[in-house]
Design an enzyme around this catalytic site. Structure first.
Site, PDB file in Angstrom:
ATOM      1  N   HIS A 104      -0.067   3.866 -10.308  1.00  0.00           N
ATOM      2  CA  HIS A 104      -0.949   4.270  -9.209  1.00  0.00           C
ATOM      3  C   HIS A 104      -0.140   5.006  -8.129  1.00  0.00           C
ATOM      4  O   HIS A 104      -0.085   4.626  -6.969  1.00  0.00           O
ATOM      5  CB  HIS A 104      -1.593   3.009  -8.630  1.00  0.00           C
ATOM      6  CG  HIS A 104      -2.822   3.238  -7.801  1.00  0.00           C
ATOM      7  ND1 HIS A 104      -2.814   4.028  -6.683  1.00  0.00           N
ATOM      8  CD2 HIS A 104      -4.075   2.766  -7.935  1.00  0.00           C
ATOM      9  CE1 HIS A 104      -4.025   4.012  -6.156  1.00  0.00           C
ATOM     10  NE2 HIS A 104      -4.823   3.279  -6.902  1.00  0.00           N
ATOM     11  N   GLU A 119      -2.647   9.472 -10.808  1.00  0.00           N
ATOM     12  CA  GLU A 119      -2.177   8.281 -11.503  1.00  0.00           C
ATOM     13  C   GLU A 119      -2.221   8.469 -13.019  1.00  0.00           C
ATOM     14  O   GLU A 119      -3.300   8.611 -13.596  1.00  0.00           O
ATOM     15  CB  GLU A 119      -3.064   7.097 -11.101  1.00  0.00           C
ATOM     16  CG  GLU A 119      -3.286   6.965  -9.592  1.00  0.00           C
ATOM     17  CD  GLU A 119      -4.502   6.137  -9.228  1.00  0.00           C
ATOM     18  OE1 GLU A 119      -5.114   6.414  -8.172  1.00  0.00           O
ATOM     19  OE2 GLU A 119      -4.865   5.236 -10.015  1.00  0.00           O
ATOM     20  N   ARG A 163       0.840  -1.205   0.000  1.00  0.00           N
ATOM     21  CA  ARG A 163       0.000   0.000   0.000  1.00  0.00           C
ATOM     22  C   ARG A 163       0.875   1.255   0.000  1.00  0.00           C
ATOM     23  O   ARG A 163       1.319   1.717   1.057  1.00  0.00           O
ATOM     24  CB  ARG A 163      -0.888  -0.017   1.239  1.00  0.00           C
ATOM     25  CG  ARG A 163      -1.749   1.211   1.481  1.00  0.00           C
ATOM     26  CD  ARG A 163      -2.828   1.412   0.448  1.00  0.00           C
ATOM     27  NE  ARG A 163      -3.834   0.367   0.583  1.00  0.00           N
ATOM     28  CZ  ARG A 163      -4.770   0.187  -0.346  1.00  0.00           C
ATOM     29  NH1 ARG A 163      -4.784   0.935  -1.451  1.00  0.00           N
ATOM     30  NH2 ARG A 163      -5.681  -0.770  -0.196  1.00  0.00           N
TER      31      ARG A 163
HETATM   32  O1  TA6 Z   1      -7.144   4.426  -8.309  1.00  0.00           O
HETATM   33  C1  TA6 Z   1      -8.198   4.668  -7.471  1.00  0.00           C
HETATM   34  C2  TA6 Z   1      -8.752   3.346  -6.999  1.00  0.00           C
HETATM   35  O2  TA6 Z   1      -9.199   2.594  -8.077  1.00  0.00           O
HETATM   36  C3  TA6 Z   1      -9.837   3.582  -5.942  1.00  0.00           C
HETATM   37  O3  TA6 Z   1     -11.098   3.247  -6.430  1.00  0.00           O
HETATM   38  C4  TA6 Z   1      -9.393   2.750  -4.758  1.00  0.00           C
HETATM   39  O4  TA6 Z   1      -9.959   1.530  -4.740  1.00  0.00           O
HETATM   40  C5  TA6 Z   1      -7.902   2.684  -4.969  1.00  0.00           C
HETATM   41  O5  TA6 Z   1      -7.728   2.590  -6.337  1.00  0.00           O
HETATM   42  C6  TA6 Z   1      -7.143   1.630  -4.220  1.00  0.00           C
HETATM   43  O6  TA6 Z   1      -7.363   0.387  -4.721  1.00  0.00           O
HETATM   44  P1  TA6 Z   1      -6.732  -0.891  -3.998  1.00  0.00           P
HETATM   45  O7  TA6 Z   1      -7.156  -2.070  -4.821  1.00  0.00           O
HETATM   46  O8  TA6 Z   1      -5.245  -0.708  -3.991  1.00  0.00           O
HETATM   47  O9  TA6 Z   1      -7.289  -0.909  -2.596  1.00  0.00           O
END
Ligand code: TA6
Length: 325
Positions: free
Chosen positions: A178, A282, A77
């Site tokens: 991301h 992102e 994360r």
């Molecule tokens: O990029 C934004 C997103 O798609 C949000 O909707 C949120 O879910 C985030 O990514 C994090 O996703 P993850 O699967 O890493 O918890």
């Protein structure tokens, strides 16, 4: 592979200077790139995920949750997860695809790289699908990621994805870097470069809206996919007098995400108050998925840099940042 007993650092021969592999959290292997002026980058082979980017003063520029797992198959994360071959839940695969929870290798013989890298530190990482992967996504591919640390401390990620199917079949994917930026106080941050653009709101069934004219500021949960954005976006962190500049190529869209308090509490690998110190912007290809025929290659690049930004004059002119070179 050779190892020096003292530092338990393995070096991997490659066409240029050897790449040092270190043992990171939970013994997961990571590569560290250092520039003589002091900036550095750390990349875990698990997910080919950048987890740290520090400037010449040793200040961390990316957010990594204190609650992050470093336990496969859970994703890490923070830093820069790679979303491939699927962004979010736009398909039948797990959220954000599987590239972020696979073990990549240091590419022993990467094909020639389009740009000159003599004075830069870089590493080439490679992902090919396992047999298990082809059961969930029946395609053969080679995903090469070059992570480059420039002399000015700028961080560049260049993805080259090639369709190596031998059955003549094309494949289609969506993609995102991301990136989790570290910010001093989310309520004091502005994003420039996305004004007046259309976006899909993930909090409203991806309905399409048009952004208002001013810089984007934050006072609640945000989860938006901005469509066909400029190639340059700026994130202004007043308190740190720092502006992040994102330059992107081959990635027409940009996702902006902050979970705010409620969603933050619902995520086990994220601290309840950590939403105050992070923002995801992102570089992505979402609205128009990319299709590659066998033998074809796609390239998607993002370059991150910082510029000092003084707000004391009350008049920071981001246009100078966005229009500058
Ligand atoms: O990029 C934004 C997103 O798609 C949000 O909707 C949120 O879910 C985030 O990514 C994090 O996703 P993850 O699967 O890493 O918890």
């Amino acid at each position: 592979m050779s190892s020096s007993a003292a530092t338990s650092v393995d070096t991997v021969p490659s066409e240029k200077s050897p790449v040092e592999i270190h043992k990171g959290i939970n013994g997961l292997e990571k590569v560290i790139l250092r520039d003589i002026r002091g900036s550095s980058v750390e990349i875990y082979l698990y997910g080919a995920q950048v987890t740290s980017w520090k400037n010449e003063h040793g200040e961390e520029l990316l957010f990594l949750s204190s609650k992050s797992n470093f336990k496969p198959p859970k994703p890490i994360r923070g830093g820069i997860p790679i979303c491939f071959p699927q962004f979010s839940n736009l398909g039948s695969l797990e959220a954000h695809g599987f590239a972020r929870n696979r073990f990549w290798v240091v590419d022993p013989s990467p094909p020639p790289f389009p740009t000159h890298s003599s004075n830069k530190k870089y590493v080439d990482l490679l992902l090919k699908p396992s047999e298990e992967d082809t059961k969930i996504w029946p395609h053969s591919f080679e995903f090469r990621l070059r992570v480059t640390l420039g002399p000015a401390g700028d961080l560049m990620l260049t993805s080259r994805i090639r369709n190596t199917n031998t059955d003549g079949k094309p494949f289609t994917f969506t993609f995102a870097y991301h990136t989790y930026f570290s910010v001093s106080d989310i309520s004091e941050v502005r994003v420039e470069g996305l004004e007046t653009l259309d976006y899909l709101d993930n909090l409203q069934n991806r309905q399409r809206f048009t952004e208002q004219g001013d810089a984007i500021t934050f006072e609640s949960e945000v989860d938006k996919i901005y469509l066909s954005t400029p190639t340059k976006i700026a994130i202004l962190d007043h308190e740190k007098k720092r502006t992040f500049v994102i330059r992107k190529d081959g990635l027409p869209d940009a996702v902006v995400w902050n979970p705010w308090d409620k969603k933050a509490k619902s995520m086990a690998d994220f601290g309840d108050d950590e939403y105050k110190h992070m923002l995801c912007v992102e570089a992505a290809a979402v609205e128009k998925p990319i299709t590659l025929k066998p033998g074809e290659e796609w390239r998607g690049r993002q370059e991150l840099s910082t510029v000092p930004s003084s707000y004391c004059s009350g008049q920071l002119d981001p246009r100078r940042v966005l229009q500058g070179s």
